[in-house]
Design an enzyme around this catalytic site. Structure first.
Site, PDB file in Angstrom:
ATOM      1  N   SER A  83       0.808  -1.225   0.000  1.00 40.43           N
ATOM      2  CA  SER A  83       0.000   0.000   0.000  1.00 40.43           C
ATOM      3  C   SER A  83       0.839   1.272   0.000  1.00 40.43           C
ATOM      4  CB  SER A  83      -0.935   0.001   1.212  1.00 40.43           C
ATOM      5  OG  SER A  83      -0.193   0.007   2.411  1.00 40.43           O
TER       6      SER A  83
ATOM      7  N   LYS B  39      -6.641   3.643   8.536  1.00 38.21           N
ATOM      8  CA  LYS B  39      -5.682   4.614   8.017  1.00 38.21           C
ATOM      9  C   LYS B  39      -6.245   6.032   8.072  1.00 38.21           C
ATOM     10  CE  LYS B  39      -3.420   1.288   4.935  1.00 38.21           C
ATOM     11  NZ  LYS B  39      -3.195   0.863   3.533  1.00 38.21           N
TER      12      LYS B  39
END
Length: 789
Positions: free
Chosen positions: A687, A730
């Site tokens: 990611s 996140k």
């Protein structure tokens, strides 16, 4: 040894020089004594027949090995006894019975015949004659020992004592005693071969003393055993008498009363028919068993477990939906999705009472309230609450129990907790289910499959109880920090409910509504003794904690409250106001600083987003370039996947350098170094691909990136940005860190719906499909050559 001076035929003219040798087994013949012998060997019968037709004298010698049927010269001792055959009787089975009289010791000098029987030259041996004081003393010792021996053994007659007391010759005394006492054959042969009466009496006295010691020890053992047997018999008779007396009085003994009591409890206990039959069967075994038996306690404990398990005992659910909602809101702030799921369960339970209980699994970072939420659910339902910590459990028997064949066996912890709760429908919290281990003792995760499967747990089998127990009414709730370590089969049986971390505003509300009042109450202070301002609480959140939950926040608040409590205990009872400026006086220097606030837009630095087991975090990707030809250097404890993402980012930029106006930079003559701080913490995953590409582009184009723009996404060599996981965590991490703009892959747009509105407030989300989309947002003037045309 023997005095071998020969007796001539003038002394005893009737004994020839050559005599037939008659072997005997297991005994020794002594002179001057008469004894009977049974003869079955044909060759020896022939010897007796020929001897009786002659002078009737033979030399009787003992065999060394009684197992030999046809002994030769080497199988016989050298010294025997010259004996006279007095009588002979023949029996119908061709055996002989002879009666002989021992006359004189003799040593075999030479064998002259071996067939049909042995014959040898025999030297007659003369014994010494000694009549001194020492010999007299030895004779008295032997007589005394023999007299004691006769009184202790049954095979010696009392008349032998009077015979021994009338013998004055030491040689005759030694021979007489040796012949009548059951010594070993070797010991008797040594006495036969010893000529000195004094030496023979010494050896005889030692043998008698040894025999007496053995007999006395045996007598002591017999007395002790007899005493124990007598005691046992006496106790048995007394118990039988007590039993008979109690029966006459209409009373019962202790065991019968215990059996009757257990039977009454089994009849009164509400349990399934199979369990009742098993309990009654074990009770019948217990009734037939003596209380002193080792198995008695085992069966007694087993029946106790049967009687204490809540087979059909439970609590009645409170299905008031509004009341349950109020209790959940009182105990926990936010957690809307979790509360809705609990209320849905109550609604289904209210409409369909026989519905099976759900298996919920709360997953989230530490300190977000997973375990305490279980207690609130139990309070809302008015059910008992039990908690089982599975962290570090590696033995399957912890879940299923031990079989009764093992010493100290007991049920597994599932049934143990149900017994403690005295309810078959509690809220059962399986804490830290992601930390269950496995080793040679079995896999507890596999044992939990039956516990957590609604299609199987109605007949859960414990190895100790061995009777199916219904767990379908239990409401199981598991907690975990991550789901990756839970085996797939177990994860499939549970309904996963994510509990994300809290943002600063939520932590503020939790501290004001729950943490501060609880700490004030526990410290003994009153509500008006201390006042936390919002700025003070924010200062603690920002500068002294760094977490997704509120566990450390509660510790720091508790530390402040304790210091204020100490002031009150010392007499300084002035009200304390905790503002942002006062926090350092209570907690010391700041522990954490905002790295984002310390950073300004720098060339070659991009802000990424990362998921961790304790919540979302931001990370900085730093890139630099120097002269050299070593290629790409990656540091910061990066995993293989993240290293590959960095290679892909560099390959994309190099392959599209002209399109991105990077063709005037010669990257072949430079070294590239990419570093991600916090190098001691391992980092991996795809990611960070978008952030790595942005940092390299910033380095090559010499354009800085706004540090308040964070990004996440996996990249491909064609420039696509692929979706990633953990978007909710996140975004929460970005919110806590002060990020204002978040770049996410377009395919992750659906994940934004799970993020609460108050979290999205103040954040700008930009969706990107390709790397070019991301670069246009980060570098507004970065247009490709193709776009300009």
């Amino acid at each position: 040894m023997l005095d071998e001076s020969l007796l001539t035929n003038d002394d005893i003219p009737s004994i020839p020089d050559v005599l037939p040798i008659l072997p005997i087994k297991g005994g020794v013949i002594f002179p001057d004594l008469a004894i009977g012998l049974a003869i079955t060997n044909p060759s020896l019968i022939h010897l007796i027949d020929e001897t009786l037709s002659g002078n009737k004298i033979v030399c009787i010698v003992t065999q060394k090995n009684p197992e030999v049927d046809e002994p030769g010269p080497s199988d016989l001792y050298e010294v025997g006894v010259v004996s006279l055959i007095l009588k002979m009787r023949r029996y119908p089975d061709d055996t002989l019975r002879i009666f002989i009289q021992g006359m004189q010791r003799g040593r075999i000098k030479e064998y002259v015949q071996k067939r049909p029987y042995l014959a040898a030259k025999v030297n007659l041996l003369r014994l010494r004659v000694e009549h001194d004081t020492a010999t007299e003393a030895l004779m008295r010792n032997v007589e005394g020992s023999f007299q004691r021996l006769v009184s202790m053994v049954p095979y010696l007659s009392e008349e032998l004592v009077s015979v021994v007391l009338n013998i004055s010759d030491p040689n005759r005394l030694a021979d007489f005693v040796a012949a009548h006492v059951n010594f070993d054959t070797e010991e008797k042969q040594v006495l036969l071969e010893t000529s000195s009466p004094k030496d023979r009496l010494k050896k005889l006295d030692n043998l008698l003393t040894k025999e007496l010691g053995i007999l006395e020890l045996g007598e002591k053992i017999r007395d002790r055993v007899k005493g124990e047997v007598d005691k046992t018999q006496r106790e048995y008779f007394l118990r039988e008498q007590m039993k008979a007396i109690k029966e006459e009085l209409g009373e019962k003994d202790e065991k019968s009363a215990e059996i009757d009591e257990l039977r009454g409890k089994i009849e009164a206990k509400s349990m399934p028919e199979e369990a009742r039959e098993t309990a009654e069967k074990e009770l019948d075994r217990l009734r037939m068993m003596p209380p002193a038996a080792a198995e008695y306690t085992v069966i007694r404990t087993y029946i106790d477990w049967f009687l204490n398990l809540p087979w059909e005992e439970g609590t009645e659910d409170n299905l008031d939906i509004r009341r349950a909602k109020r209790i959940l809101n009182e105990d926990h702030y936010d957690l809307t999705k979790v509360k809705e799921r609990i209320l849905e369960y109550l609604a289904v339970r209210k409409l369909k009472p026989d519905s099976k209980g759900p298996i919920l699994c709360f997953v989230g970072p530490p300190g977000v309230g997973k375990t305490s939420l279980g207690r609130s659910i139990a309070r809302a339902l008015r059910r008992k609450f039990v908690r089982l910590s599975l962290g570090g459990v590696r033995d399957e028997a912890e879940i299923r129990g031990h079989r009764r064949t093992y010493v100290g066996a007991m049920p597994g912890r599932i049934l143990q907790n149900l017994r403690t709760a005295s309810s078959n429908n509690p809220v059962f919290m399986l804490d830290e289910i992601d930390k269950v281990g496995a080793d040679f003792r079995g896999d507890p995760s596999s044992a939990l499959l039956e516990v957590l499967d609604p299609e199987q747990n109605y007949s859960f089998s414990d190895h100790y109880v061995e009777v199916p127990f219904d767990l379908s009414r239990v409401m199981f709730i598991a907690t975990a920090n991550v789901t990756q370590t839970i085996i797939p089969a177990l994860r499939d049986r549970m309904e996963i409910i994510e509990l994300p971390g809290y943002i600063d505003e939520e932590k503020l509300e939790i501290a004001k509504a729950y943490l501060i009042p609880r700490r004030i109450r526990e410290s003994g202070l009153k509500k008006g003794d201390i006042d936390f301002t919002d700025d003070g609480i924010y200062e603690i959140i920002h500068s002294y904690t760094r977490e997704a939950g509120v566990r450390n926040l509660e510790r720091e608040i508790g530390s402040v409250v304790r210091k204020v409590a100490r002031r009150h205990a010392e007499g300084r009872k002035k009200k304390v106001k905790v503002d942002a400026r006062d926090v350092s006086r209570f907690l010391g220097p700041r522990k954490f600083f905002s790295e984002l606030a310390a950073r300004e837009g720098e060339i070659g630095v991009a802000t990424g987003l990362a998921w961790t087991p304790v919540g979302g975090e931001i990370l900085f990707v730093e890139a630099t370039m120097m002269l050299g030809s070593k290629g790409l250097v990656l540091t910061g404890s990066l995993g293989d996947i993240m290293k590959e993402s960095a290679q892909a980012a560099l390959s994309f930029l190099r392959s599209h350098a002209r399109e991105l106006k990077l063709d005037d930079i010669d990257m072949s003559k430079n070294d590239l170094h990419i570093h991600i701080p916090s190098g001691a913490i391992p980092k991996d995953g795809p990611s960070a691909g978008l952030a790595l590409t942005a940092a390299l582009y910033s380095l090559f184009s010499e354009k800085a990136i706004d540090p308040k723009i964070a990004m996440t996404g996996e990249i491909t060599l064609t420039g696509r940005v692929l979706p990633v996981g953990g978007i909710k965590e996140k975004v929460l991490g970005a919110k806590r860190a002060g990020i204002t703009t978040v770049l996410i892959p377009s395919q992750n747009d659906k994940d934004l719906g799970e993020i609460p509105t108050n979290v999205r407030k103040g954040l700008t989300f930009r969706r990107v499909k390709t790397i070019r989309d991301g670069l246009r947002i980060l570098f507004p003037l970065a247009k490709s050559t193709k776009e300009k045309k």
